[in-house]
Enzyme design. Structure first.
Site, mmCIF file in Angstrom:
data_model
loop_
_atom_site.group_PDB
_atom_site.id
_atom_site.type_symbol
_atom_site.label_atom_id
_atom_site.label_comp_id
_atom_site.label_asym_id
_atom_site.label_seq_id
_atom_site.Cartn_x
_atom_site.Cartn_y
_atom_site.Cartn_z
ATOM 1 N N GLU A 89 36.408 48.906 37.559
ATOM 2 C CA GLU A 89 37.406 48.807 36.963
ATOM 3 C C GLU A 89 37.458 47.926 35.715
ATOM 4 O O GLU A 89 38.479 47.271 35.105
ATOM 5 C CB GLU A 89 38.931 48.165 37.755
ATOM 6 C CG GLU A 89 39.168 48.938 38.958
ATOM 7 C CD GLU A 89 40.318 48.452 39.794
ATOM 8 O OE1 GLU A 89 40.568 47.244 39.466
ATOM 9 O OE2 GLU A 89 40.819 49.304 40.591
ATOM 10 N N ALA A 202 47.752 38.253 48.460
ATOM 11 C CA ALA A 202 49.031 38.107 48.849
ATOM 12 C C ALA A 202 49.483 39.144 49.841
ATOM 13 O O ALA A 202 50.675 39.165 50.607
ATOM 14 C CB ALA A 202 50.074 38.299 47.720
ATOM 15 N N GLU A 203 48.552 39.892 50.418
ATOM 16 C CA GLU A 203 48.858 40.795 51.661
ATOM 17 C C GLU A 203 48.103 40.008 52.906
ATOM 18 O O GLU A 203 48.289 40.548 53.946
ATOM 19 C CB GLU A 203 48.040 42.181 51.414
ATOM 20 C CG GLU A 203 48.777 43.421 50.649
ATOM 21 C CD GLU A 203 48.979 42.710 49.257
ATOM 22 O OE1 GLU A 203 48.052 42.440 48.624
ATOM 23 O OE2 GLU A 203 50.192 42.812 48.820
ATOM 24 N N THR A 263 50.436 35.553 43.793
ATOM 25 C CA THR A 263 49.075 35.327 43.444
ATOM 26 C C THR A 263 48.838 35.872 42.123
ATOM 27 O O THR A 263 49.507 36.851 41.658
ATOM 28 C CB THR A 263 48.214 36.227 44.262
ATOM 29 O OG1 THR A 263 48.403 37.565 44.353
ATOM 30 C CG2 THR A 263 47.756 35.353 45.515
ATOM 31 N N ASP A 333 56.588 44.649 47.463
ATOM 32 C CA ASP A 333 55.149 44.353 46.852
ATOM 33 C C ASP A 333 55.294 44.543 45.023
ATOM 34 O O ASP A 333 54.276 45.325 44.552
ATOM 35 C CB ASP A 333 54.049 45.360 47.296
ATOM 36 C CG ASP A 333 52.551 44.920 46.660
ATOM 37 O OD1 ASP A 333 52.554 43.707 46.437
ATOM 38 O OD2 ASP A 333 51.559 45.854 46.957
ATOM 39 N N LYS A 360 55.042 46.649 38.384
ATOM 40 C CA LYS A 360 55.316 47.805 39.228
ATOM 41 C C LYS A 360 56.669 48.364 39.653
ATOM 42 O O LYS A 360 56.998 49.245 39.967
ATOM 43 C CB LYS A 360 54.841 46.906 40.649
ATOM 44 C CG LYS A 360 53.303 47.169 40.894
ATOM 45 C CD LYS A 360 52.977 46.492 42.407
ATOM 46 C CE LYS A 360 51.512 46.432 42.472
ATOM 47 N NZ LYS A 360 51.281 46.107 44.243
ATOM 48 N N ASN A 422 50.130 50.228 37.637
ATOM 49 C CA ASN A 422 49.485 49.215 38.539
ATOM 50 C C ASN A 422 48.649 48.350 37.534
ATOM 51 O O ASN A 422 49.033 47.882 36.612
ATOM 52 C CB ASN A 422 48.561 49.788 39.538
ATOM 53 C CG ASN A 422 48.241 48.883 40.746
ATOM 54 O OD1 ASN A 422 47.462 47.919 40.691
ATOM 55 N ND2 ASN A 422 48.905 49.180 41.773
ATOM 56 N N CYS A 641 43.479 49.643 59.841
ATOM 57 C CA CYS A 641 42.540 50.713 59.424
ATOM 58 C C CYS A 641 42.869 51.421 57.909
ATOM 59 O O CYS A 641 42.256 51.735 57.181
ATOM 60 C CB CYS A 641 42.028 51.598 60.183
ATOM 61 S SG CYS A 641 41.664 50.904 61.770
HETATM 62 CA CA CA Z 1 50.296 43.275 46.553
#
Ligand code: CA
Length: 723
Positions: A89, A202-203, A263, A333, A360, A422, A641
């Site tokens: 990125e 932040a997750e 964040t 989110d 977002k 994003n 997962c």
């Molecule tokens: Ca996030």
């Protein structure tokens, strides 16, 4: 005093046009990158010395050697293969004929920008198991330059200063509590010798902040928290006392999992005249406001400042100046960490200094960057969580059906958690007066989880039932859902607040943007192309078969008067990891080949032949587990997962497809990976402590079950094809 010095030096350099060909400024005897050079970066078209090229982050280069008329002759000048196969990125920097870039796993490489000869490389040796702390792949978005140094934030939270000439470490500083799930993926910025960097997480329950460090030695100079510390606010700074009124302060911070979030993991911009640093603030932690900041009735309450806000701060002191919150009471989110662009434009007959962002939440915002006052906002993609933004208050007009708390019905919300845009940088063309947005549509099912329990050691801690949105193994249904995923390049008129033109791409998650004085816009795609479009009309003028998805933004520079265009190719990031890989591949058969591609007019270099896109056969052991074991496995898979290996165990487009894993055959082999952590150096950390042996075995049973379902689906498709 300092400000006057900056303004004066910048004005001098700009008016004299001294930076038009300033490669002699770099290296050797100079003092390296200075404030005057950063403030005057727009006049220095040969180089790319700051993340967004200029402090305004417009990602517009005045270079016009490559232009509408001759872009058809653009060809590969050189390329370099990267030694990681994760998402790429980064925006490279170019100084004095040398190109510096970062790759996945926070590695740094330096090349001769004209020939591609490798000059040096640096590997911070981020422990592989750090990957489990990262929401969105092991990516890194770039470097900052100051003096004779380069600055890198590493995935495990270090800020590292490197000697630009040799790549040797000058100093390094741990900027986060490494016992928590903080990560750094963003590029630092430097303002007057202060290196500024935030972090992500932040997750995973963290409390967000951005901080400034001395470029000389890494000493922390100030730290700006974006959310208050829970409990009593009276000893906190005034701006956090004000924020405290918008939170349930008893719940905030009461558990390791309710850090608040907010964040500052990517965007920053700086206006040297106003001396304001703008930061984009992220989502709440956990996402679900009903858990993060419950009211008396158990549903979520409060705006939760400064989540999902753009905040202006004084870069010398870290002092709060103003904020604008894009999504009050954030619960989806909906970060406001997306790229921020500063520009001056005439709106309703008046010259305005504006700040623009497509966060977002799906609305494109134009804000007065002196005061933070709302000017306008309109949706740039399909939006169902709000019907608009009230022009008087600047607040969204929310659709209550999309706000999911602890119980009740799930809601299909657009945009989803990946947003309508994003991290991929936009670009602003001052001649065309257009902002180019790498937009996409990917809605998400937000399902309540009545008895959510956080786990700060491992897994996504968001307060929703993440497994509820899995797409079943039903061909018609899967096809239909794939059809809702869309990606496009939108040329947005920020004054009229509408698209002037749009280019449709095969699917979401296309590359960041570059606009040029040659009337061009460059962008990579999920369709494995790297394209040039007419900046005024969107007509595709040139295309290169990149063999891989391209998500990073391109740059352009000159060496010896020759213009180059460079882009770091390599598919990955949040969409690639966390979205059902079967759905992604239905849009385009994308994969990762990590490689820096550099173009010039008449370039004749060819890439190696594209390797075949071969999938291992789907050959799972028979599914024999009891339904309740499979159901337990599904729930645990969704929680621990899915965010890396894709929901429904269908396999992501970057990481291993677990349905095809050799270890699926054996409970011992499976356990050695998941509990034993034998693949931790690759990024697969041990989940011991978060998952019991029985739960780990239930996940195996679930993956076997899913693999058999998909094998049957494949068999049915083959039968249809034969008929
Ligand atoms: Ca996030």
């Amino acid at each position: 005093m300092k400000l006057m010095r900056w303004a004066a030096s910048a004005g001098l350099l700009l008016s004299a046009g001294m930076l038009a060909n300033c490669s002699q400024i770099f290296g050797g005897e100079g003092e390296g990158i200075t404030t005057a050079m950063l403030v005057g970066a727009d006049g220095d078209s040969a180089n790319w010395i700051s993340h967004g090229r200029t402090y305004s982050e417009q990602r517009y280069s005045p270079l016009d050697g490559v232009n509408r008329e001759n872009v058809g002759d653009l060809g590969l000048a050189w390329f370099a293969d990267m030694d990681t196969a994760r998402g790429q990125e980064a925006t490279p920097l170019v100084m004095d004929g040398k190109l510096y870039l970062t790759t996945a796993w926070s590695k740094v490489k330096a090349f001769d920008a004209a020939t591609g000869a490798k000059l040096w490389e640096y590997d911070p040796k981020v422990p592989g198991e750090t990957a489990v702390k990262a929401c969105c792949d092991t990516v890194n978005r770039g470097l900052a330059a100051w003096g004779d140094k380069l600055f890198l934030g590493t995935l495990d939270g270090r800020l590292v200063a490197l000697d630009r000439e040799t790549g040797a470490v000058a100093w390094e500083k741990v900027t986060v509590d490494q016992s928590k799930s903080y990560t750094i993926t963003g590029a630092p910025r430097v303002i007057d010798g202060k290196v500024i960097i935030g972090n992500g997480g932040a997750e995973f329950g963290v409390r967000g902040y951005v901080a400034a460090y001395s470029a000389d030695n890494g000493e922390e100079l100030w730290r700006f928290y974006t959310v208050p510390e829970g409990g009593d606010a009276k000893d906190q700074p005034a701006y956090l006392q004000k924020a405290a009124e918008t939170w349930n302060m008893d719940v905030l911070g009461a558990s390791e999992a309710i850090g608040g979030g907010g964040t500052v993991w990517d965007s920053m911009a700086y206006d040297p005249e106003l001396d304001l640093l703008y930061i984009g603030v992220g989502n709440g932690s956990p996402w679900n406001r009903a858990y993060r900041s419950p009211g008396a009735d158990g549903t979520g309450e409060g705006d939760n400042l400064y989540l999902s806000s753009i905040v202006a701060i004084r870069p010398s002191t870290g002092e709060y100046v103003w904020h604008y919150q894009t999504t009050p009471g954030e619960t989806w989110d909906y970060t406001a960490t997306q790229h921020i662009i500063l520009a001056d434009m005439e709106i309703e007959g008046k010259p305005r200094k504006v700040l623009m962002q497509a966060p977002k939440n799906g609305f494109f915002y134009v804000i007065d960057r002196e005061t933070g006052k709302f000017i306008s906002a309109k949706p740039y993609v399909s939006v169902n969580w709000a019907s608009g933004i009230d022009p008087k208050t600047g607040r969204p007009i929310e659709n209550p059906e999309t706000r999911v708390d602890k119980t009740g019905k799930p809601a299909l919300v657009t945009p989803g958690a990946l947003g309508g845009h994003n991290w991929h940088p936009m670009a602003y063309h001052p001649g065309e007066k257009l902002v180019y947005i790498p937009a996409f549509e990917a809605g998400m099912m937000y399902a309540p989880e009545a008895d959510w329990k956080p786990d700060t050691a491992r897994g996504f801690n968001v307060g929703f039932n993440l497994g509820a949105g899995d797409v079943p193994a039903d061909e018609g249904f899967r096809k239909q859902v794939a059809g809702t995923l869309k990606g496009r390049l939108v040329a947005w008129d920020p004054v009229a607040q509408k698209a002037r033109w749009t280019v449709e791409h095969p699917g979401p998650w296309n590359g960041g943007l570059l606009a040029t004085g040659g009337g061009l816009v460059f962008q990579g795609t999920t369709g494995s192309e790297f394209n040039a479009y007419d900046a005024g009309t969107g007509k595709k003028l040139w295309s290169f078969a990149a063999q891989t998805g391209v998500v990073a933004p391109p740059i352009t520079y000159t060496v010896g008067g020759e213009q180059y265009v460079a882009v770091l190719a390599g598919w990955g990031g949040a969409y690639a990891l966390s979205v059902d890989g079967d759905l992604i591949k239905r849009k385009a058969p994308v994969r990762n080949i990590s490689r820096l591609l550099v173009f010039k007019l008449g370039g004749k270099v060819a890439l190696p032949a594209e390797p075949a896109l071969a999938a291992l056969p789907l050959d799972p052991p028979p599914s024999k587990a009891a339904p309740q074991v499979i159901a337990l496995g599904q729930a645990k898979y969704g929680r621990y997962c899915a965010v890396c290996h894709a929901p429904g165990a269908v396999g992501s487009t970057v990481l291993p497809d677990l349905r095809r894993a050799g270890s699926l055959e054996s409970a011992q082999a499976w356990n050695a990976v998941v509990e034993g952590g034998i693949l931790k150096d690759n990024g697969m950390a041990s989940f011991a402590g978060s998952l019991s042996k029985d739960e780990i075995e239930a996940i195996r049973a679930y993956v076997i079950h899913r693999a058999n379902e998909d094998k049957a689906l494949e068999g049915a498709a083959k039968k249809v094809a034969r008929r």
